[in-house]
Design a protein around this motif. Structure first.
Motif, mmCIF file in Angstrom:
data_model
loop_
_atom_site.group_PDB
_atom_site.id
_atom_site.type_symbol
_atom_site.label_atom_id
_atom_site.label_comp_id
_atom_site.label_asym_id
_atom_site.label_seq_id
_atom_site.Cartn_x
_atom_site.Cartn_y
_atom_site.Cartn_z
ATOM 1 N N SER A 91 0.718 -1.170 -0.094
ATOM 2 C CA SER A 91 -0.080 0.071 -0.041
ATOM 3 C C SER A 91 0.858 1.416 0.264
ATOM 4 C CB SER A 91 -0.865 -0.051 1.091
ATOM 5 O OG SER A 91 -1.741 -1.100 1.159
ATOM 6 N N ASP A 92 0.051 2.616 -0.092
ATOM 7 C CA ASP A 92 1.039 3.670 -0.129
ATOM 8 C C ASP A 92 1.660 3.885 1.243
ATOM 9 O OD1 ASP A 92 1.761 6.299 -0.072
ATOM 10 O OD2 ASP A 92 0.100 6.831 -1.470
ATOM 11 N N ARG A 93 2.867 4.274 1.123
ATOM 12 C CA ARG A 93 3.732 4.376 2.557
ATOM 13 C C ARG A 93 2.935 5.447 3.349
ATOM 14 N NH1 ARG A 93 7.224 1.734 5.557
ATOM 15 N NH2 ARG A 93 8.285 3.412 7.065
ATOM 16 N N LYS A 94 2.159 6.485 2.862
ATOM 17 C CA LYS A 94 1.225 7.236 3.603
ATOM 18 C C LYS A 94 0.404 6.707 4.675
ATOM 19 C CE LYS A 94 1.115 11.104 0.131
ATOM 20 N NZ LYS A 94 0.310 12.177 -0.768
ATOM 21 N N TRP A 95 -0.082 5.372 4.285
ATOM 22 C CA TRP A 95 -1.060 4.676 5.182
ATOM 23 C C TRP A 95 -0.388 4.218 6.344
ATOM 24 C CZ3 TRP A 95 -0.891 0.050 7.610
ATOM 25 C CH2 TRP A 95 -2.361 -0.574 8.328
ATOM 26 N N THR A 96 1.086 3.955 6.408
ATOM 27 C CA THR A 96 1.878 3.590 7.626
ATOM 28 C C THR A 96 2.170 4.981 8.418
ATOM 29 O OG1 THR A 96 3.066 2.024 6.667
ATOM 30 C CG2 THR A 96 3.974 2.858 8.336
ATOM 31 N N ASN A 97 2.487 6.086 7.692
ATOM 32 C CA ASN A 97 2.699 7.313 8.640
ATOM 33 C C ASN A 97 1.513 7.952 9.338
ATOM 34 O OD1 ASN A 97 5.397 7.315 7.493
ATOM 35 N ND2 ASN A 97 4.924 8.509 5.780
ATOM 36 N N SER A 98 0.612 7.685 8.491
ATOM 37 C CA SER A 98 -0.941 8.235 9.000
ATOM 38 C C SER A 98 -0.973 7.356 10.318
ATOM 39 C CB SER A 98 -2.000 7.950 8.111
ATOM 40 O OG SER A 98 -1.668 8.848 7.141
ATOM 41 N N PHE A 99 -0.877 6.028 10.136
ATOM 42 C CA PHE A 99 -1.300 5.104 11.302
ATOM 43 C C PHE A 99 -0.594 5.589 12.552
ATOM 44 C CE2 PHE A 99 0.309 1.599 13.831
ATOM 45 C CZ PHE A 99 -0.885 1.339 14.676
ATOM 46 N N LEU A 100 0.670 5.601 12.449
ATOM 47 C CA LEU A 100 1.730 6.075 13.517
ATOM 48 C C LEU A 100 1.096 7.521 14.133
ATOM 49 C CD1 LEU A 100 4.902 4.985 12.325
ATOM 50 C CD2 LEU A 100 3.704 3.705 13.916
ATOM 51 N N ASP A 101 0.724 8.342 13.250
ATOM 52 C CA ASP A 101 0.271 9.900 13.975
ATOM 53 C C ASP A 101 -0.836 9.647 14.761
ATOM 54 O OD1 ASP A 101 0.355 12.783 13.815
ATOM 55 O OD2 ASP A 101 -1.231 12.491 12.468
ATOM 56 N N ASN A 102 -1.825 8.643 14.042
ATOM 57 C CA ASN A 102 -3.064 8.631 14.615
ATOM 58 C C ASN A 102 -3.035 7.955 16.032
ATOM 59 O OD1 ASN A 102 -4.261 9.926 12.470
ATOM 60 N ND2 ASN A 102 -4.734 8.016 11.259
ATOM 61 N N SER A 103 -2.201 7.135 16.183
ATOM 62 C CA SER A 103 -2.175 6.265 17.361
ATOM 63 C C SER A 103 -1.721 7.126 18.613
ATOM 64 C CB SER A 103 -1.085 5.083 17.178
ATOM 65 O OG SER A 103 0.295 5.542 17.056
ATOM 66 N N VAL A 104 -0.937 8.036 18.365
ATOM 67 C CA VAL A 104 -0.473 9.067 19.562
ATOM 68 C C VAL A 104 -1.693 9.915 19.797
ATOM 69 C CG1 VAL A 104 0.919 11.223 19.936
ATOM 70 C CG2 VAL A 104 1.762 9.268 18.692
ATOM 71 N N LYS A 105 -2.584 10.315 18.716
ATOM 72 C CA LYS A 105 -3.497 11.106 19.134
ATOM 73 C C LYS A 105 -4.889 10.404 19.680
ATOM 74 C CE LYS A 105 -2.637 14.233 15.301
ATOM 75 N NZ LYS A 105 -3.179 14.875 13.788
ATOM 76 N N LEU A 106 -4.861 9.091 19.439
ATOM 77 C CA LEU A 106 -5.767 8.002 19.942
ATOM 78 C C LEU A 106 -5.536 8.006 21.438
ATOM 79 C CD1 LEU A 106 -6.568 5.541 17.226
ATOM 80 C CD2 LEU A 106 -8.128 7.179 18.316
ATOM 81 N N LEU A 107 -4.139 8.033 21.606
ATOM 82 C CA LEU A 107 -3.715 7.706 23.123
ATOM 83 C C LEU A 107 -4.262 8.896 24.041
ATOM 84 C CD1 LEU A 107 -0.197 6.038 22.538
ATOM 85 C CD2 LEU A 107 -2.253 4.987 23.688
ATOM 86 N N ASP A 108 -4.157 10.138 23.373
ATOM 87 C CA ASP A 108 -4.380 11.261 23.983
ATOM 88 C C ASP A 108 -5.895 11.431 24.340
ATOM 89 O OD1 ASP A 108 -1.852 12.132 23.903
ATOM 90 O OD2 ASP A 108 -1.983 13.386 21.935
ATOM 91 N N THR A 109 -6.606 10.710 23.285
ATOM 92 C CA THR A 109 -8.244 10.788 23.303
ATOM 93 C C THR A 109 -8.621 9.853 24.624
ATOM 94 O OG1 THR A 109 -8.362 11.077 21.046
ATOM 95 C CG2 THR A 109 -10.317 10.076 22.169
ATOM 96 N N CYS A 110 -7.802 8.896 24.643
ATOM 97 C CA CYS A 110 -8.076 8.046 26.091
ATOM 98 C C CYS A 110 -7.963 8.706 27.131
ATOM 99 C CB CYS A 110 -7.246 6.433 25.704
ATOM 100 S SG CYS A 110 -7.919 5.335 24.598
ATOM 101 N N VAL A 111 -6.865 9.426 27.423
ATOM 102 C CA VAL A 111 -6.567 10.014 28.585
ATOM 103 C C VAL A 111 -7.745 11.308 28.663
ATOM 104 C CG1 VAL A 111 -5.023 11.785 29.555
ATOM 105 C CG2 VAL A 111 -4.035 9.833 28.223
ATOM 106 N N ILE A 112 -8.328 11.894 27.858
ATOM 107 C CA ILE A 112 -9.340 12.765 28.089
ATOM 108 C C ILE A 112 -10.540 12.220 28.466
ATOM 109 C CG2 ILE A 112 -10.696 14.667 26.861
ATOM 110 C CD1 ILE A 112 -8.292 15.367 25.342
ATOM 111 N N LEU A 113 -10.862 10.819 27.999
ATOM 112 C CA LEU A 113 -12.081 10.270 28.407
ATOM 113 C C LEU A 113 -11.921 9.855 29.830
ATOM 114 C CD1 LEU A 113 -12.395 7.861 25.144
ATOM 115 C CD2 LEU A 113 -14.103 9.767 25.945
ATOM 116 N N LYS A 114 -10.729 9.363 30.001
ATOM 117 C CA LYS A 114 -10.514 8.739 31.443
ATOM 118 C C LYS A 114 -10.752 10.232 32.575
ATOM 119 C CE LYS A 114 -6.625 6.467 30.812
ATOM 120 N NZ LYS A 114 -5.462 5.769 31.184
ATOM 121 N N GLU A 115 -10.297 11.425 32.186
ATOM 122 C CA GLU A 115 -10.518 12.450 32.893
ATOM 123 C C GLU A 115 -12.058 12.851 33.109
ATOM 124 O OE1 GLU A 115 -8.203 15.653 30.950
ATOM 125 O OE2 GLU A 115 -6.247 14.967 31.333
ATOM 126 N N ALA A 116 -12.546 12.587 31.750
ATOM 127 C CA ALA A 116 -14.286 12.782 32.083
ATOM 128 C C ALA A 116 -14.838 12.088 32.844
ATOM 129 C CB ALA A 116 -14.668 12.753 30.773
#
Length: 349
Positions: A91-116
């Motif tokens: 697949s396009d290499r962008k798929w890999t880069n996007s996944f790695l970037d999104n995984s960090v943001k998803l971890l941040d989202t989980c932290v905010i959900l736990k704060e709620a």
């Protein structure tokens, strides 16, 4: 590797945006028995969630079941993991880069959900103090004052959150910012081809389910949400697509009913506790302005009855929070492990 799919959930949030001109890729009918069984299982679990009594949507128990469905969907998709590295490589290499970037943001989202969730625990703490103030009998003026003070803190806990949003104008709560962030993540990826083999088809399914449940959590943990639940627009030949559409419509209708009723909370147990707290507060306030001792005596009996009813609602809320926390923590760990697994796969390729 079994948790790899958990990190991919939010990358397609843009599919839930009705303003997006793009459509979800349509997968051709697949004859792979494993993929068909996987899709059938997803459809079955969605139907189980939908079969719940309408008043049970967005209760803690129901949300935990929804998160269990996410985890089971990822686990069921594990059969396609051996093909993932091959499909990702082609697949396009962008798929890999996007996944790695999104995984960090998803971890941040989980932290905010736990704060709620932590904010709800604080609410429970004030409510516990209010109920304890009435444990000693006979109930006197001092106990009623202590109870009233704690009830005020309960109501202020919800009011402050709402006032902060109004006072800051166009600024949004952390949960709303999470939703916007997920939407932008999807917008950057919704033009990519997701149909690069059965493993990507399975990932697509896991992504849709994860985004739906994350959206439910964001709405349920919000106080006086100003936006409706976003609908995930899916287009495909799988039975789970229709199951998802029907389920999200049912949940959205319940949220709208709560909004029309003027509820301060979407989470079922918190909503019911808040309604009871406000009624109980009014009763105690009425007692404090009673004109005669005989009248106060009758109303004190009402306080005793009301405190028992409030105690039951408090227990439902308090006992459900640990389960909610546990599921969120499991999600966080899965996101972290899946990111590491993906990095290991990249290093080994």
């Amino acid at each position: 590797m079994s948790t790899l799919f958990a990190s991919l959930g939010a990358v397609i949030h843009s599919f839930s945006s009705p303003r997006s001109p793009h459509r979800v890729p349509v997968f051709e009918a697949n004859s792979d028995p494993a993929l068909l069984a996987f899709e059938s299982e997803v459809s079955s679990r969605l139907e189980q969630l939908r079969s719940t009594d309408g008043t049970g949507y967005l209760s803690i128990e129901w949300l935990c079941q929804a998160m269990e469905m996410v985890l089971s969907t990822h686990a069921y998709a594990e059969v396609f993991v051996p093909n993932l590295q091959h499909d990702a490589t082609n697949s396009d290499r962008k798929w890999t880069n996007s996944f790695l970037d999104n995984s960090v943001k998803l971890l941040d989202t989980c932290v905010i959900l736990k704060e709620a969730v932590a904010e709800i625990k604080s609410y429970c703490g004030h409510l516990k103090v209010a109920l304890r103030a009435l444990e000693k009998e006979p109930t006197g003026e001092v106990q009623l004052k202590r109870c009233m003070k704690a009830l005020n803190k309960c109501m202020d806990a919800l009011k402050r959150r709402d006032d902060a949003v109004n006072y800051l104008g166009h600024r949004r709560t952390k949960l709303e910012n999470c939703s916007s962030m997920l939407r932008r993540m999807g917008e950057r990826l919704n033009m990519e081809d997701a149909s690069n083999g059965n493993s990507c088809s399975a990932i697509y399914t896991a992504q849709i389910i994860t985004i739906f449940v994350y959206g439910l959590l964001s709405s349920a943990l919000s106080l006086k949400p100003r936006r409706s639940l976003s609908s995930i627009s899916v287009d495909g030949h799988s039975s789970w697509c229709f199951s998802l559409i029907n389920l999200q419509q049912s949940v959205k209708e319940q949220i709208e009913r709560k909004k029309r009723r003027g509820s301060n909370a979407v989470l079922e147990e918190l909503d019911m506790a808040d309604i009871a707290v406000r009624k109980f507060h009014d009763l105690i306030q009425e007692i404090s302005h009673g004109k005669s001792s005989s009248e106060k005596g009758i109303q004190v009996l009402k306080v005793t009855e009301g405190s028992k009813a409030l105690q039951a609602l408090f227990m439902d809320l308090q006992q459900g929070i640990p389960a909610l926390e546990s599921h969120l923590e499991n999600t966080y760990r899965n996101l972290l492990r899946s990111r590491m697994a993906f990095l290991d796969m990249e290093l080994g390729s």
